[in-house]
Scaffold this motif. Sequence first.
Motif, PDB file in Angstrom:
ATOM      1  N   ALA A  18       5.510  10.662  -8.616  1.00 54.69           N
ATOM      2  CA  ALA A  18       6.746   9.880  -8.516  1.00 54.69           C
ATOM      3  C   ALA A  18       7.839  10.675  -7.802  1.00 54.69           C
ATOM      4  CB  ALA A  18       7.214   9.463  -9.906  1.00 54.69           C
ATOM      5  N   VAL A  19       7.959  11.950  -8.125  1.00 53.73           N
ATOM      6  CA  VAL A  19       8.974  12.798  -7.480  1.00 53.73           C
ATOM      7  C   VAL A  19       8.690  12.916  -5.987  1.00 53.73           C
ATOM      8  CG1 VAL A  19       9.834  15.181  -7.317  1.00 53.73           C
ATOM      9  CG2 VAL A  19       9.590  14.086  -9.560  1.00 53.73           C
ATOM     10  N   LEU A  20       7.433  13.169  -5.616  1.00 53.57           N
ATOM     11  CA  LEU A  20       7.084  13.339  -4.203  1.00 53.57           C
ATOM     12  C   LEU A  20       7.310  12.060  -3.402  1.00 53.57           C
ATOM     13  CD1 LEU A  20       3.821  15.453  -4.561  1.00 53.57           C
ATOM     14  CD2 LEU A  20       5.998  16.217  -3.593  1.00 53.57           C
ATOM     15  N   LEU A  21       6.878  10.926  -3.938  1.00 49.16           N
ATOM     16  CA  LEU A  21       7.042   9.669  -3.209  1.00 49.16           C
ATOM     17  C   LEU A  21       8.512   9.263  -3.113  1.00 49.16           C
ATOM     18  CD1 LEU A  21       3.939   7.681  -4.490  1.00 49.16           C
ATOM     19  CD2 LEU A  21       4.268   8.763  -2.252  1.00 49.16           C
ATOM     20  N   THR A  22       9.265   9.488  -4.185  1.00 49.14           N
ATOM     21  CA  THR A  22      10.701   9.187  -4.144  1.00 49.14           C
ATOM     22  C   THR A  22      11.400  10.068  -3.115  1.00 49.14           C
ATOM     23  OG1 THR A  22      10.664   8.505  -6.457  1.00 49.14           O
ATOM     24  CG2 THR A  22      12.809   9.069  -5.522  1.00 49.14           C
ATOM     25  N   ALA A  23      11.081  11.355  -3.126  1.00 54.65           N
ATOM     26  CA  ALA A  23      11.680  12.271  -2.150  1.00 54.65           C
ATOM     27  C   ALA A  23      11.313  11.857  -0.731  1.00 54.65           C
ATOM     28  CB  ALA A  23      11.229  13.699  -2.423  1.00 54.65           C
ATOM     29  N   GLY A  24      10.074  11.435  -0.521  1.00 54.83           N
ATOM     30  CA  GLY A  24       9.639  10.998   0.804  1.00 54.83           C
ATOM     31  C   GLY A  24      10.418   9.790   1.297  1.00 54.83           C
ATOM     32  N   VAL A  25      10.617   8.820   0.425  1.00 53.59           N
ATOM     33  CA  VAL A  25      11.379   7.625   0.799  1.00 53.59           C
ATOM     34  C   VAL A  25      12.826   8.006   1.099  1.00 53.59           C
ATOM     35  CG1 VAL A  25      12.309   5.442  -0.080  1.00 53.59           C
ATOM     36  CG2 VAL A  25       9.893   5.999  -0.410  1.00 53.59           C
ATOM     37  N   VAL A  26      13.426   8.828   0.248  1.00 51.84           N
ATOM     38  CA  VAL A  26      14.825   9.235   0.453  1.00 51.84           C
ATOM     39  C   VAL A  26      14.977   9.984   1.778  1.00 51.84           C
ATOM     40  CG1 VAL A  26      16.657  10.752  -0.416  1.00 51.84           C
ATOM     41  CG2 VAL A  26      15.449   9.224  -1.984  1.00 51.84           C
ATOM     42  N   ILE A  27      14.068  10.914   2.049  1.00 44.03           N
ATOM     43  CA  ILE A  27      14.133  11.671   3.306  1.00 44.03           C
ATOM     44  C   ILE A  27      14.009  10.734   4.507  1.00 44.03           C
ATOM     45  CG2 ILE A  27      12.858  13.333   4.734  1.00 44.03           C
ATOM     46  CD1 ILE A  27      12.281  14.858   2.084  1.00 44.03           C
ATOM     47  N   PHE A  28      13.054   9.806   4.455  1.00 41.44           N
ATOM     48  CA  PHE A  28      12.879   8.861   5.551  1.00 41.44           C
ATOM     49  C   PHE A  28      14.143   8.021   5.766  1.00 41.44           C
ATOM     50  CE2 PHE A  28      11.706   4.616   7.078  1.00 41.44           C
ATOM     51  CZ  PHE A  28      11.228   4.950   8.326  1.00 41.44           C
ATOM     52  N   VAL A  29      14.686   7.485   4.686  1.00 40.31           N
ATOM     53  CA  VAL A  29      15.874   6.624   4.791  1.00 40.31           C
ATOM     54  C   VAL A  29      17.073   7.416   5.313  1.00 40.31           C
ATOM     55  CG1 VAL A  29      17.552   5.304   3.423  1.00 40.31           C
ATOM     56  CG2 VAL A  29      15.095   4.945   3.083  1.00 40.31           C
ATOM     57  N   VAL A  30      17.281   8.619   4.805  1.00 44.55           N
ATOM     58  CA  VAL A  30      18.435   9.427   5.232  1.00 44.55           C
ATOM     59  C   VAL A  30      18.314   9.804   6.702  1.00 44.55           C
ATOM     60  CG1 VAL A  30      19.572  11.668   4.945  1.00 44.55           C
ATOM     61  CG2 VAL A  30      19.046  10.277   2.944  1.00 44.55           C
ATOM     62  N   ILE A  31      17.156  10.297   7.117  1.00 46.11           N
ATOM     63  CA  ILE A  31      16.992  10.715   8.514  1.00 46.11           C
ATOM     64  C   ILE A  31      17.098   9.510   9.452  1.00 46.11           C
ATOM     65  CG2 ILE A  31      15.332  11.648  10.184  1.00 46.11           C
ATOM     66  CD1 ILE A  31      14.465  13.643   8.058  1.00 46.11           C
ATOM     67  N   SER A  32      16.493   8.398   9.070  1.00 45.38           N
ATOM     68  CA  SER A  32      16.593   7.190   9.898  1.00 45.38           C
ATOM     69  C   SER A  32      18.032   6.684   9.938  1.00 45.38           C
ATOM     70  CB  SER A  32      15.666   6.095   9.363  1.00 45.38           C
ATOM     71  OG  SER A  32      14.331   6.517   9.442  1.00 45.38           O
ATOM     72  N   GLY A  33      18.714   6.727   8.802  1.00 46.20           N
ATOM     73  CA  GLY A  33      20.115   6.301   8.751  1.00 46.20           C
ATOM     74  C   GLY A  33      21.009   7.171   9.611  1.00 46.20           C
ATOM     75  N   VAL A  34      20.786   8.462   9.579  1.00 48.13           N
ATOM     76  CA  VAL A  34      21.578   9.375  10.415  1.00 48.13           C
ATOM     77  C   VAL A  34      21.367   9.042  11.886  1.00 48.13           C
ATOM     78  CG1 VAL A  34      21.747  11.785  11.167  1.00 48.13           C
ATOM     79  CG2 VAL A  34      21.731  11.240   8.733  1.00 48.13           C
ATOM     80  N   SER A  35      20.117   8.729  12.263  1.00 50.61           N
ATOM     81  CA  SER A  35      19.841   8.407  13.672  1.00 50.61           C
ATOM     82  C   SER A  35      20.588   7.151  14.114  1.00 50.61           C
ATOM     83  CB  SER A  35      18.347   8.241  13.904  1.00 50.61           C
ATOM     84  OG  SER A  35      17.890   7.006  13.415  1.00 50.61           O
ATOM     85  N   LEU A  36      20.788   6.224  13.200  1.00 54.75           N
ATOM     86  CA  LEU A  36      21.516   4.997  13.542  1.00 54.75           C
ATOM     87  C   LEU A  36      23.025   5.216  13.570  1.00 54.75           C
ATOM     88  CD1 LEU A  36      19.453   2.430  11.456  1.00 54.75           C
ATOM     89  CD2 LEU A  36      19.341   2.826  13.927  1.00 54.75           C
ATOM     90  N   LEU A  37      23.520   6.148  12.762  1.00 53.81           N
ATOM     91  CA  LEU A  37      24.958   6.393  12.683  1.00 53.81           C
ATOM     92  C   LEU A  37      25.489   7.265  13.819  1.00 53.81           C
ATOM     93  CD1 LEU A  37      25.351   6.933   8.839  1.00 53.81           C
ATOM     94  CD2 LEU A  37      26.018   4.924  10.174  1.00 53.81           C
ATOM     95  N   LEU A  38      24.651   8.090  14.398  1.00 53.66           N
ATOM     96  CA  LEU A  38      25.080   8.964  15.491  1.00 53.66           C
ATOM     97  C   LEU A  38      25.055   8.176  16.799  1.00 53.66           C
ATOM     98  CD1 LEU A  38      23.262  12.284  14.550  1.00 53.66           C
ATOM     99  CD2 LEU A  38      25.679  11.732  14.263  1.00 53.66           C
ATOM    100  N   GLU A  39      26.243   7.738  17.220  1.00 54.89           N
ATOM    101  CA  GLU A  39      26.343   6.850  18.378  1.00 54.89           C
ATOM    102  C   GLU A  39      25.962   7.530  19.692  1.00 54.89           C
ATOM    103  OE1 GLU A  39      30.271   5.257  18.297  1.00 54.89           O
ATOM    104  OE2 GLU A  39      29.984   4.337  16.327  1.00 54.89           O
ATOM    105  N   GLN A  40      26.093   8.846  19.756  1.00 50.90           N
ATOM    106  CA  GLN A  40      25.813   9.543  21.008  1.00 50.90           C
ATOM    107  C   GLN A  40      24.312   9.700  21.283  1.00 50.90           C
ATOM    108  OE1 GLN A  40      27.243  10.886  18.317  1.00 50.90           O
ATOM    109  NE2 GLN A  40      26.696  13.033  18.031  1.00 50.90           N
ATOM    110  N   LEU A  41      23.470   9.334  20.343  1.00 47.36           N
ATOM    111  CA  LEU A  41      22.023   9.468  20.534  1.00 47.36           C
ATOM    112  C   LEU A  41      21.474   8.318  21.368  1.00 47.36           C
ATOM    113  CD1 LEU A  41      20.745  10.473  16.965  1.00 47.36           C
ATOM    114  CD2 LEU A  41      21.263  11.971  18.901  1.00 47.36           C
ATOM    115  N   GLY A  42      20.533   8.669  22.242  1.00 46.85           N
ATOM    116  CA  GLY A  42      19.842   7.655  23.028  1.00 46.85           C
ATOM    117  C   GLY A  42      18.669   7.100  22.242  1.00 46.85           C
ATOM    118  N   PRO A  43      18.011   6.072  22.784  1.00 49.03           N
ATOM    119  CA  PRO A  43      16.884   5.461  22.080  1.00 49.03           C
ATOM    120  C   PRO A  43      15.754   6.442  21.771  1.00 49.03           C
ATOM    121  CG  PRO A  43      17.528   4.130  23.984  1.00 49.03           C
ATOM    122  CD  PRO A  43      18.330   5.382  24.032  1.00 49.03           C
ATOM    123  N   GLY A  44      15.434   7.325  22.707  1.00 54.62           N
ATOM    124  CA  GLY A  44      14.369   8.307  22.486  1.00 54.62           C
ATOM    125  C   GLY A  44      14.704   9.281  21.373  1.00 54.62           C
ATOM    126  N   GLU A  45      15.964   9.697  21.337  1.00 55.56           N
ATOM    127  CA  GLU A  45      16.388  10.624  20.282  1.00 55.56           C
ATOM    128  C   GLU A  45      16.373   9.942  18.912  1.00 55.56           C
ATOM    129  OE1 GLU A  45      19.484  13.456  22.730  1.00 55.56           O
ATOM    130  OE2 GLU A  45      20.032  11.371  22.332  1.00 55.56           O
TER     131      GLU A  45
END
Length: 151
Positions: A18-45
């Motif tokens: 449960a800890v590993l899967l929860t951490a995996g989901v949180v990491i995925f959501v946070v990293i993906s969210g950061v990529s959407l919030l950083l406006e200076q990033l291009g599609p590839g980044e």
Amino acid sequence: MSDLPTLPVTFRPGRTRAVLLTAGVVIFVVISGVSLLLEQLGPGERLSFVVTGALSFWVLAQLARVKVVADDSGVTVVNIASRRHLDWAEILRVNLRPGDAWVFLDLSDGTSLPALGIQPGIARERAIADARALRTLVEARSLRDPEQDQG
């Protein structure tokens, strides 16, 4: 032998999983969210951020997939990168000594196989109970098999 678990039975480190899967989901959501919030990033980044998050989740999911499955035909040990099926007669002993990170199965070929599906990391009492249950099954099955061969 009423203490014997009903087959098939699956042993896995539930809390650790449960800890590993929860951490995996949180990491995925946070990293993906950061990529959407950083406006200076291009599609590839942005895509590279999402792929990095997905890869992190996949690694943690692989760590969480460990289990030991006992059924009528024997025991299947699923570790991080391997899966091995053992006949009951191949298992000589189930070991969980103080300080061990997980159960070890002593095998008839003289080797020892780690069974990461039973590990005392977060839930020590559960791991001890699971190791005892697997040991009881191995002892019961190894005693019963010679009788079946004679019959």
